[in-house]
Design a protein around this motif. Structure first.
Motif, PDB file in Angstrom:
ATOM      1  N   TYR A   6       7.325  -3.325  -4.097  1.00 23.18           N
ATOM      2  CA  TYR A   6       7.105  -3.554  -5.519  1.00 23.18           C
ATOM      3  C   TYR A   6       5.872  -4.408  -5.793  1.00 23.18           C
ATOM      4  O   TYR A   6       5.456  -4.557  -6.933  1.00 23.18           O
ATOM      5  CB  TYR A   6       8.328  -4.232  -6.145  1.00 23.18           C
ATOM      6  N   LEU A   7       5.277  -5.011  -4.764  1.00 26.45           N
ATOM      7  CA  LEU A   7       4.064  -5.800  -4.955  1.00 26.45           C
ATOM      8  C   LEU A   7       2.915  -4.887  -5.378  1.00 26.45           C
ATOM      9  O   LEU A   7       2.889  -3.705  -5.000  1.00 26.45           O
ATOM     10  CB  LEU A   7       3.692  -6.531  -3.667  1.00 26.45           C
ATOM     11  N   PRO A   8       1.958  -5.394  -6.149  1.00 27.75           N
ATOM     12  CA  PRO A   8       0.804  -4.574  -6.527  1.00 27.75           C
ATOM     13  C   PRO A   8       0.148  -3.961  -5.296  1.00 27.75           C
ATOM     14  O   PRO A   8       0.078  -4.589  -4.238  1.00 27.75           O
ATOM     15  CB  PRO A   8      -0.129  -5.575  -7.219  1.00 27.75           C
ATOM     16  N   ALA A   9      -0.333  -2.734  -5.431  1.00 31.95           N
ATOM     17  CA  ALA A   9      -0.889  -2.001  -4.290  1.00 31.95           C
ATOM     18  C   ALA A   9      -2.070  -2.705  -3.648  1.00 31.95           C
ATOM     19  O   ALA A   9      -2.332  -2.536  -2.453  1.00 31.95           O
ATOM     20  CB  ALA A   9      -1.298  -0.594  -4.729  1.00 31.95           C
ATOM     21  N   ASP A  10      -2.794  -3.529  -4.423  1.00 33.71           N
ATOM     22  CA  ASP A  10      -3.956  -4.214  -3.867  1.00 33.71           C
ATOM     23  C   ASP A  10      -3.619  -5.605  -3.320  1.00 33.71           C
ATOM     24  O   ASP A  10      -4.515  -6.403  -3.042  1.00 33.71           O
ATOM     25  CB  ASP A  10      -5.065  -4.325  -4.917  1.00 33.71           C
ATOM     26  N   SER A  11      -2.343  -5.898  -3.150  1.00 36.35           N
ATOM     27  CA  SER A  11      -1.939  -7.190  -2.576  1.00 36.35           C
ATOM     28  C   SER A  11      -2.510  -7.333  -1.167  1.00 36.35           C
ATOM     29  O   SER A  11      -2.594  -6.353  -0.418  1.00 36.35           O
ATOM     30  CB  SER A  11      -0.416  -7.305  -2.523  1.00 36.35           C
ATOM     31  N   SER A  12      -2.895  -8.538  -0.810  1.00 36.75           N
ATOM     32  CA  SER A  12      -3.480  -8.793   0.502  1.00 36.75           C
ATOM     33  C   SER A  12      -2.498  -8.481   1.624  1.00 36.75           C
ATOM     34  O   SER A  12      -1.429  -9.097   1.686  1.00 36.75           O
ATOM     35  CB  SER A  12      -3.913 -10.250   0.602  1.00 36.75           C
ATOM     36  N   PRO A  13      -2.829  -7.550   2.526  1.00 40.93           N
ATOM     37  CA  PRO A  13      -1.946  -7.269   3.659  1.00 40.93           C
ATOM     38  C   PRO A  13      -1.727  -8.514   4.522  1.00 40.93           C
ATOM     39  O   PRO A  13      -0.621  -8.729   5.028  1.00 40.93           O
ATOM     40  CB  PRO A  13      -2.689  -6.169   4.428  1.00 40.93           C
ATOM     41  N   ARG A  14      -2.786  -9.317   4.696  1.00 40.07           N
ATOM     42  CA  ARG A  14      -2.654 -10.509   5.534  1.00 40.07           C
ATOM     43  C   ARG A  14      -1.664 -11.501   4.936  1.00 40.07           C
ATOM     44  O   ARG A  14      -0.798 -12.019   5.633  1.00 40.07           O
ATOM     45  CB  ARG A  14      -4.020 -11.171   5.715  1.00 40.07           C
ATOM     46  N   ALA A  62       0.828  -1.210   0.000  1.00 42.53           N
ATOM     47  CA  ALA A  62       0.000   0.000   0.000  1.00 42.53           C
ATOM     48  C   ALA A  62       0.861   1.258   0.000  1.00 42.53           C
ATOM     49  O   ALA A  62       0.535   2.255  -0.654  1.00 42.53           O
ATOM     50  CB  ALA A  62      -0.923   0.000   1.214  1.00 42.53           C
ATOM     51  N   GLY A  63       1.974   1.218   0.724  1.00 43.43           N
ATOM     52  CA  GLY A  63       2.845   2.387   0.793  1.00 43.43           C
ATOM     53  C   GLY A  63       3.648   2.589  -0.470  1.00 43.43           C
ATOM     54  O   GLY A  63       3.798   3.712  -0.966  1.00 43.43           O
TER      55      GLY A  63
END
Length: 473
Positions: free
Chosen positions: A244-252, A102-103
């Protein structure tokens, strides 16, 4: 100091020169700016090997050795301390890593929320020294001893080879670092797993340390502190490898992959290290080279493969240290007027780290205990501030503040200084310095990181409403 890039104006898909994406053999452009959506790639599960591979090395094993050999714990006492220290540190690491996608910025840039733009120079500077210099030297020396034991070549020559390899990988940047960790993971995992089985089947769990197992509560807390210091030492890097992960990647999923990779690797090898003390004694291994002493329990071919794995694991750790050390340096706001700023800084840290490692070759093991505890003296309070800030902001990331030179948050700086300034003089227990409480009550051990973390968190929570938010110059 020069201004950092501002979100929305950094090179991205509109800048043809940036085109980095998923390319592996390419020098990562830029410095510490946000990662544009067009450059995002990967899946959260990759963080498992990213945080497993760098811990599959002898430095991890040696923390377990210290628990028995230096801190005087029995094997089962050591296991309990290792589980506690790694459990706490891995949980914190997972929570912080979860914010990375997200950051989209390095961890030390995210840290500006808790410390302000200029106040963040303090923790970023501490991390630069810890990773780019301290850990680089520790791991380079460990790898050099392993190569020396394996090949018989001069230790200095082995050090040169190790440094050149790890600096080259870190120079290319994020994608090559991730690829190297992915490739190293199965090799290191298999070799260390087989070695672990042999060590754990050739040791005496009831063996008592030379001092009669007199580590007591003091030795237990010292071990927890050293274990926590080792594992939590990666936390200031957390978002560097998730951004670098997509912004909508699961935080969990992101946090779980990072935290589990950290916990499994460090816990298994530290327990093996604790077991290896009695195993090497039973095998009659007396070498002064700590790596040789560890592999002395193993059969010939596996011993040689383990020495090679020790060197490879140290490189896996140090490519992260050099890379993140460079990111921390740039996050302090220093101007490096080059398009490949991060790569140039990484190479410079390699040179500095080599010199420090060269000086440390003569007495490598003597300062390791103290180094682990010194790390935790600042990382504990830093974690207290950062985690509390995340909680108070309900996980929100006000990106407009990350590169705002006028943004101040004195609450973070004050809390960090108070956490360190109170806990170290009162509760530290070092060879060179013993705090007031351990001096009066020797059995207490070193609880500086417990006190520092809790105190910094409490001070930050109390000051945050008054000294943070949108206060600007």
């Amino acid at each position: 100091m020069a201004a950092d890039p501002v979100p929305g104006t950094v090179p991205g898909s509109s800048d043809p020169g940036r085109e980095y994406g998923g390319r592996v053999v390419a020098v990562e452009p830029g410095g510490n700016e946000p990662i544009p959506d067009a450059e995002r790639h990967g899946r959260p599960r990759q963080l498992f090997w990213t945080w497993t591979s760098p811990n599959l090395e002898f430095a991890t094993v040696f923390v377990g050795v210290l628990s028995v050999l230096v801190f005087g714990l029995t094997f089962w006492q050591a296991v309990a301390a290792i589980l506690l220290g790694n459990g706490l540190a891995s949980l914190a690491h997972g929570v912080i890593s979860a914010r990375g996608p997200a950051g989209g910025v390095p961890q030390m840039v995210l840290g500006r929320l808790a410390f302000g733009y200029r106040g963040n120079v303090l923790p970023a500077g501490l991390m630069t020294i810890t990773s780019g210099c301290g850990w680089f030297a520790v791991n380079s020396v460990s790898a050099s001893f392993a190569l020396n034991s394996l090949t018989g070549l001069p230790t200095v020559g082995c050090l040169v080879v190790i440094v050149l390899v790890q600096v080259a990988i870190a120079f290319f940047g994020h994608n090559l670092v991730q690829a190297f960790e992915r490739i190293a993971f199965p090799v290191l995992a298999v070799i260390f797993a087989v070695g672990a089985v042999i060590v754990l089947t050739h040791f005496d769990a009831s063996a008592v340390p030379a001092d009669g197992g007199g580590g007591g509560i003091g030795g237990f807390l010292l071990t927890v502190g050293a274990v926590f210091g080792y594992t939590a030492g990666w936390s200031p890097y957390a978002a560097d490898y998730a951004r670098y992960l997509p912004a909508d990647s699961s935080p969990r999923r992101t946090g779980l992959a990072a935290g589990l990779g950290m916990f499994v690797s460090t816990t298994v090898l530290m327990i093996v290290g604790a077991a290896s003390v009695s195993a090497s004694a039973m095998a009659g291994v007396t070498s002064e080279n700590p790596a040789t002493k560890y592999v002395g329990v193993l059969p010939g071919l596996l011993a040689n493969l383990t020495l090679l794995a020790i060197a490879l694991g140290a490189v896996a750790a140090n490519v992260l240290n050099v890379y993140s050390g460079a990111m921390a340096f740039l996050s302090m706001g220093f101007e490096v007027p080059l398009r490949r700023a991060r790569a140039v800084v990484a190479a410079a840290f390699g040179v500095i780290g080599f010199v420090i490692a060269l000086l440390a070759l003569g007495d490598a093991a003597a300062g390791y205990e103290g180094f682990l505890l010194v790390i935790v003296y600042w990382i504990g309070p830093w974690l207290g501030v950062v985690l509390t800030d995340m909680y108070l902001r309900h996980g929100d990331i006000p990106r407009e503040l990350l590169y705002d030179r006028g943004y101040r948050n004195h609450a973070g700086v004050i809390a960090l200084v108070v956490g360190i300034g109170v806990s170290v003089p009162l509760f530290s227990n070092q060879v060179l310095f013993t705090g007031l409480v351990p001096s009066l009550l020797p059995g207490v051990g070193d609880i500086a990181f417990f006190v520092g973390t809790a105190l910094a968190a409490a001070v930050y929570a109390a000051l945050f409403p008054r000294l943070s938010a949108s206060r600007k110059r």
